[in-house]
Design an enzyme around this catalytic site. Structure first.
Site, mmCIF file in Angstrom:
data_model
loop_
_atom_site.group_PDB
_atom_site.id
_atom_site.type_symbol
_atom_site.label_atom_id
_atom_site.label_comp_id
_atom_site.label_asym_id
_atom_site.label_seq_id
_atom_site.Cartn_x
_atom_site.Cartn_y
_atom_site.Cartn_z
ATOM 1 N N LYS A 247 0.854 -1.187 0.000
ATOM 2 C CA LYS A 247 0.000 0.000 0.000
ATOM 3 C C LYS A 247 0.890 1.237 0.000
ATOM 4 O O LYS A 247 1.953 1.240 0.618
ATOM 5 C CB LYS A 247 -0.894 0.033 1.240
ATOM 6 C CG LYS A 247 -1.880 -1.118 1.334
ATOM 7 C CD LYS A 247 -2.725 -0.974 2.581
ATOM 8 C CE LYS A 247 -3.614 -2.188 2.775
ATOM 9 N NZ LYS A 247 -4.403 -2.076 4.023
ATOM 10 N N HIS A 250 0.797 6.764 3.075
ATOM 11 C CA HIS A 250 -0.131 7.887 3.089
ATOM 12 C C HIS A 250 0.060 8.741 4.327
ATOM 13 O O HIS A 250 0.832 8.414 5.230
ATOM 14 C CB HIS A 250 -1.580 7.404 2.940
ATOM 15 C CG HIS A 250 -2.074 6.557 4.073
ATOM 16 N ND1 HIS A 250 -2.434 7.071 5.297
ATOM 17 C CD2 HIS A 250 -2.300 5.217 4.146
ATOM 18 C CE1 HIS A 250 -2.853 6.104 6.083
ATOM 19 N NE2 HIS A 250 -2.774 4.967 5.423
ATOM 20 N N HIS A 253 0.207 7.405 7.860
ATOM 21 C CA HIS A 253 1.438 6.798 8.368
ATOM 22 C C HIS A 253 2.444 7.867 8.809
ATOM 23 O O HIS A 253 3.408 7.575 9.514
ATOM 24 C CB HIS A 253 2.120 5.956 7.274
ATOM 25 C CG HIS A 253 1.329 4.772 6.834
ATOM 26 N ND1 HIS A 253 1.099 4.500 5.509
ATOM 27 C CD2 HIS A 253 0.698 3.792 7.531
ATOM 28 C CE1 HIS A 253 0.371 3.394 5.406
ATOM 29 N NE2 HIS A 253 0.116 2.955 6.621
#
Length: 715
Positions: A247, A250, A253
């Protein structure tokens, strides 16, 4: 070890002054030469044999310069300028001072303000009769200059018989004339001390210049025994960031990454041996689901071109299909239809079976998972590099052996901590922890009915393995507040297993959320996209000043740094626990307390230095007694607070503690420009003011780097 008897600062002789205390640290500087480890050892032995003599710079220094504490690395020693101990001794002699007492947590070699604390402690001891071990820690720094440079809460001295207000008035009236401190002021139960500005300036600015990038750091904090420099460093583990593989990174995080990176730098500055661990979310049924999506729609060409985004798009797409499928099953179930076959073949069940293949070691399943993991780490490292983040270890849920989890499960069962519940295994904390604390921990499932171990089981084994491997003194988990209960359950379970000593070494540093992020709905804001947008915004702002823009060697790189600074400063502006909404307009503004403002403040100080054109020798020889204006003395007072700010941050563990100070200090610098002009001033005044501005630039740079920012010199 380098052993000294530090001189005690006092304006008058007293029985206390004749007592010297052995300290394990060189008093105020470094040897001008760099010694080998063997030479250092011989040097240490020589001075260890001399502990019966009080160290006196007038007698012992000669033309020597003293070696900075051996805990600084060899490379750090080479980069640090030496301090002339004779110059300091001369200053002390001129003040009528010849001794500085050394107390616990008193480190004048790294914090000049400790000289004043030591001095105040000695005088207050003579006045009050209270033991110096009680007085010294009670002499605290102030966050507001109008309250003084140091403040003493009278109740902290625990003197009985009179009210604190009466005692403060009485003690102030007895305070003698001092070469370092003005007559103190009684303010209710507090006593405010104001340092005499001229002396502080002469102590502080040379100290900042000599320590450079190390000013504010105190490596003594990280020693196993602060009194013994040979005791070794304490070991710190910081686990942070920990994104899920496959993933994109973003903004959600970002908080863990920024806070964890900051804490790692903070503890390193405090002398700890820090290991940074990125514990990846790289195991679980979701990777079975991703594998199913790859089998359905995966494209090798797209994976090679942009692996992370391709995997993410597959993940979102399969989740959308699964949501539609679940809705269909729920509808039929509500209508009374038999959904057994649908449940047995649904995407969720297929993902569970695929993950079982992974846990069983199926070569094909594991190979695909490993490929996804490796591609993710390569991409993450690129993002971390932009944020000035490096890791010592890339670990993950997948790295915890099943055998270790089985051992932990057996210990829990043998001790009666865990219990069976309808085929699953759980811990009911209310049965093991009395009262509300036990009930608040609720119940935790450690193994599902199908035998799959859950996060708690893995985390228990990982924690114990880390302690066995690193024998850490402390371990910090930088994890969102949404996981508060999970971390409490983890630490309590480890304690119930008989590892209470290990559990006490663990700490959860939590934080709020960046609002508006949702991975599964596909509406997530990817960090790379955010950084690109803010960099473009900063680039457009820079281009508006054509003259300055033309002087920047790599404007795109500077714009990128400004963009990253804007993102990071917005994240650190509030307390960790607070949620905040991502606001592009606010974060990229040069108005207010933002990242671009801090960078501008640093770049302007660099610009002033370039225009002044003064050499290092000229700055070093500046007549600092010329800095008499209030703007100058107030700025000196603020700069003197920096080591205490860093020390205080070790208590708060809040990046905003550093950030708040830096904004206050840069505002003071900005307001000084019209009053402390360099261009047009006579030469000696230019040198003195530039030495002050250069000291401010050093402190600002040190603070920005501690936060993880990269200070720019032109913009």
């Amino acid at each position: 070890m380098l052993s000294r008897r530090l001189i005690y600062l006092s304006s008058s002789p007293s029985p206390l002054l004749s007592r010297s205390v052995t300290t394990s640290f060189p008093p105020f500087g470094l040897l001008s030469r760099c010694l080998t480890a063997q030479q250092q050892h011989q040097h240490c032995q020589t001075y260890q044999q001399r502990t019966s003599l009080a160290w006196n710079p007038l007698r012992d220094c000669g033309s020597r310069r003293y070696l900075q504490h051996q805990r600084y690395s060899y490379s750090t020693q080479k980069n640090m300028a030496s301090v002339d101990a004779n110059a300091l001794a001369t200053q002390l002699e001129a003040l009528g001072l010849d001794k500085v007492e050394k107390y616990n947590n008193c480190f004048p070699e790294t914090n000049p303000v400790d000289i004043y604390r030591s001095h105040i402690t000695g005088l207050m001891h003579e006045i009050t009769g209270v033991d110096t071990s009680i007085i010294y820690p009670a002499v605290q720094w102030t966050q507001s200059l109008d309250k003084g440079d140091a403040i003493l809460a009278v109740p902290a001295l625990r003197v009985k018989g009179k009210k604190p207000n009466e005692l403060s008035e009485e003690w102030v009236s007895k305070f003698p004339e001092s070469p370092l401190v003005e007559k103190p002021i009684a303010a209710g139960p507090f006593i405010s001390f104001f340092f005499k500005p001229g002396v502080l300036t002469k102590f502080l600015i040379p100290n900042i210049r000599s320590h450079g990038e190390n000013f504010g750091k105190n490596p003594n904090n990280g020693l196993k025994d602060p009194k013994d420099p040979n005791s070794g460093k304490k070991k710190m583990i910081v686990e942070f960031s920990s994104p899920n593989i496959a993933k994109p990174f973003h903004a959600g995080h970002l908080r863990s990454t920024i806070i964890g990176g900051f804490l790692s730098k903070l503890y390193e500055a405090a002398g700890w041996d820090v290991t940074r661990i990125n514990y990846l979310g790289d195991w679980g049924k979701q990777y079975g689901l991703l594998a199913l999506a790859w089998e359905k729609w995966g494209e090798e060409e797209a994976l090679q071109a942009d692996p992370i985004n391709h995997m993410f798009n597959l993940y979102v797409r399969i989740n959308q299909d699964m949501a539609v499928e679940k809705e269909e099953i729920d509808t039929k179930k509500a209508a009374g239809e038999d959904v057994t076959e649908l449940l047995a073949n649904c995407l969720d069940e297929q993902a569970r079976k695929y993950f079982r293949r992974m846990t069983d070691g199926d070569e094909t399943a594991v190979a695909l998972w490993k490929r996804f993991r490796d591609l993710s780490i390569v991409r993450y490292k690129q993002t971390y590099s932009r944020l000035n983040i490096e890791y010592d270890v890339y670990s993950g849920e997948s790295q915890v052996p099943e055998s270790d989890m089985e051992i932990s499960a057996k210990v829990l069962a043998d001790k009666g901590v865990s219990e069976d519940s309808n085929g699953a295994v759980l811990i009911d904390f209310s049965k093991h922890v009395a009262g509300k604390p036990g009930k608040s921990l609720e119940k935790a499932v450690i193994r599902k009915r199908d035998g799959t171990a859950l996060y708690l089981t893995r985390d228990i084994s990982e924690l114990l393995n880390r302690h066995k491997k690193y024998n850490f003194d402390q371990m910090i988990y930088v994890v969102a507040s949404a996981q508060d209960l999970h971390l409490k359950q983890l630490f309590k379970t480890v304690e119930l297993m008989g590892h209470g000593d290990v559990a006490k070494k663990c700490q959860h540093i939590n934080f709020g959320l960046v609002l508006g992020m949702s991975t599964r709905k596909g509406t997530v804001k990817f960090l790379d996209d955010i950084l690109r947008d803010v960099a473009e915004t900063m680039h457009e702002v820079m281009k508006k000043n054509e003259t300055k823009y033309s002087q920047i060697e790599n404007p795109e790189a500077v714009a990128d740094i400004l963009g990253i600074s804007s993102v990071m400063v917005q994240d650190m502006s509030g307390k960790r626990i607070n949620n905040y909404k991502f606001n592009m307009e606010t974060m990229t503004s040069f108005e207010g307390d933002t990242g671009p403002y801090l960078q501008y403040a640093h770049a302007r100080l660099c610009s002033i230095g370039r225009k002044a054109g003064l050499s290092e020798e000229e700055l070093a020889s500046a007549d600092l007694s010329l800095l008499t204006e209030k703007h100058a003395t107030d700025l000196v007072r603020l700069l003197s607070q920096w080591p205490d700010v860093v020390q205080n941050t070790l208590k708060t563990l809040e990046p905003t503690t550093i950030l708040t100070y830096l904004f206050k200090m840069t505002h003071a610098v900005s307001s000084s420009y019209d009053h402390l002009r360099i261009v047009g001033s006579e030469k000696e005044l230019q040198k003195a003011r530039m030495a002050l501005y250069d000291a401010a630039r050093t402190v600002l740079s040190n603070g920005m780097k501690l936060l993880g920012l990269s200070p720019v010199e032109r913009m």
